[in-house]
Design a protein around this motif. Sequence first.
Motif, PDB file in Angstrom:
ATOM      1  N   GLN A   1      -0.554 -31.098  -3.984  1.00 33.72           N
ATOM      2  CA  GLN A   1       0.383 -32.921  -3.994  1.00 33.72           C
ATOM      3  C   GLN A   1      -1.177 -33.356  -3.449  1.00 33.72           C
ATOM      4  OE1 GLN A   1       3.067 -34.098  -4.609  1.00 33.72           O
ATOM      5  NE2 GLN A   1       3.482 -32.030  -5.772  1.00 33.72           N
TER       6      GLN A   1
ATOM      7  N   TYR B   1       3.518 -33.863 -14.661  1.00 38.59           N
ATOM      8  CA  TYR B   1       4.070 -35.023 -13.711  1.00 38.59           C
ATOM      9  C   TYR B   1       3.596 -36.035 -13.993  1.00 38.59           C
ATOM     10  CZ  TYR B   1       4.011 -30.962  -9.071  1.00 38.59           C
ATOM     11  OH  TYR B   1       4.022 -29.924  -8.824  1.00 38.59           O
TER      12      TYR B   1
ATOM     13  N   ALA C   1      -0.040 -36.129 -14.625  1.00 34.67           N
ATOM     14  CA  ALA C   1      -1.019 -35.167 -14.363  1.00 34.67           C
ATOM     15  C   ALA C   1      -0.841 -34.144 -14.703  1.00 34.67           C
ATOM     16  CB  ALA C   1      -0.829 -34.997 -12.444  1.00 34.67           C
TER      17      ALA C   1
ATOM     18  N   THR D   1      -0.803 -29.391 -14.920  1.00 36.51           N
ATOM     19  CA  THR D   1      -1.210 -28.504 -14.067  1.00 36.51           C
ATOM     20  C   THR D   1      -1.225 -27.245 -14.282  1.00 36.51           C
ATOM     21  OG1 THR D   1       0.775 -28.396 -12.397  1.00 36.51           O
ATOM     22  CG2 THR D   1      -0.638 -29.328 -11.365  1.00 36.51           C
TER      23      THR D   1
ATOM     24  N   GLU E   1      -5.411 -39.309  -6.361  1.00 38.82           N
ATOM     25  CA  GLU E   1      -4.964 -40.419  -7.842  1.00 38.82           C
ATOM     26  C   GLU E   1      -3.685 -41.062  -7.442  1.00 38.82           C
ATOM     27  OE1 GLU E   1      -7.420 -39.266 -10.568  1.00 38.82           O
ATOM     28  OE2 GLU E   1      -8.373 -37.741  -9.639  1.00 38.82           O
TER      29      GLU E   1
ATOM     30  N   LEU F   1      -2.894 -35.020  -6.402  1.00 35.77           N
ATOM     31  CA  LEU F   1      -2.046 -36.014  -6.852  1.00 35.77           C
ATOM     32  C   LEU F   1      -1.887 -37.157  -5.881  1.00 35.77           C
ATOM     33  CD1 LEU F   1      -0.433 -36.578  -9.642  1.00 35.77           C
ATOM     34  CD2 LEU F   1       1.762 -35.791  -7.742  1.00 35.77           C
TER      35      LEU F   1
ATOM     36  N   VAL G   1       0.373 -42.062 -12.364  1.00 31.50           N
ATOM     37  CA  VAL G   1      -0.608 -40.721 -13.069  1.00 31.50           C
ATOM     38  C   VAL G   1       0.233 -40.096 -13.620  1.00 31.50           C
ATOM     39  CG1 VAL G   1      -1.861 -38.764 -11.998  1.00 31.50           C
ATOM     40  CG2 VAL G   1      -1.794 -40.854 -10.521  1.00 31.50           C
TER      41      VAL G   1
ATOM     42  N   LEU H   1      -5.031 -31.290 -12.732  1.00 35.35           N
ATOM     43  CA  LEU H   1      -5.259 -30.568 -12.123  1.00 35.35           C
ATOM     44  C   LEU H   1      -5.048 -29.213 -11.278  1.00 35.35           C
ATOM     45  CD1 LEU H   1      -2.437 -32.809  -9.973  1.00 35.35           C
ATOM     46  CD2 LEU H   1      -4.952 -33.689  -9.875  1.00 35.35           C
TER      47      LEU H   1
END
Length: 154
Positions: free
Chosen positions: A126, A84, A73, A75, A132, A129, A71, A147
């Motif tokens: 989290q 991330y 990600a 935010t 995902e 996350l 992933v 996210l």
Amino acid sequence: MPESLPARPTVSAGAVFFDDQGRVLLVDPTYKQFWNLPGGGVDTGETPRAACLREVREELGLIVGVGALLVAAWTPAGPDGKLYFVFDGGVLDARQRDAIVLNPGELARHAFVDPDEADQMLSAPQRALMTEVVAARAAGHTRYVELAEAMHAR
């Protein structure tokens, strides 16, 4: 009109590890309220994969490889957001699990937990996350997610 500058998001990288019972490894940072995946900030000049490997070594005392990126990600944390990168750490065998030595300055404890139990231990971002990450690992391909919604929950 002023010229816009490129975003400079903070970047973190970590790994998701499992045991032979399908439980996920979570760590309890001494500096945060909620549990997390092993990992941390990417240093200047460091790639996300290299940061992931370094953080796993520093936090868990493990020298292991990591597999595919599961992933990426984004935010809206901070002024320019946060990225991330979560890599597949695979399944840790009994020898590797026994070799875990936590960095006491960063981590209070660790646990392998069922995904349902993990939901109770993670913050809202989290948890999103982790959902995902598990989906990407099951599907066998990398996911990119934003996210933003999870940032407004607990």
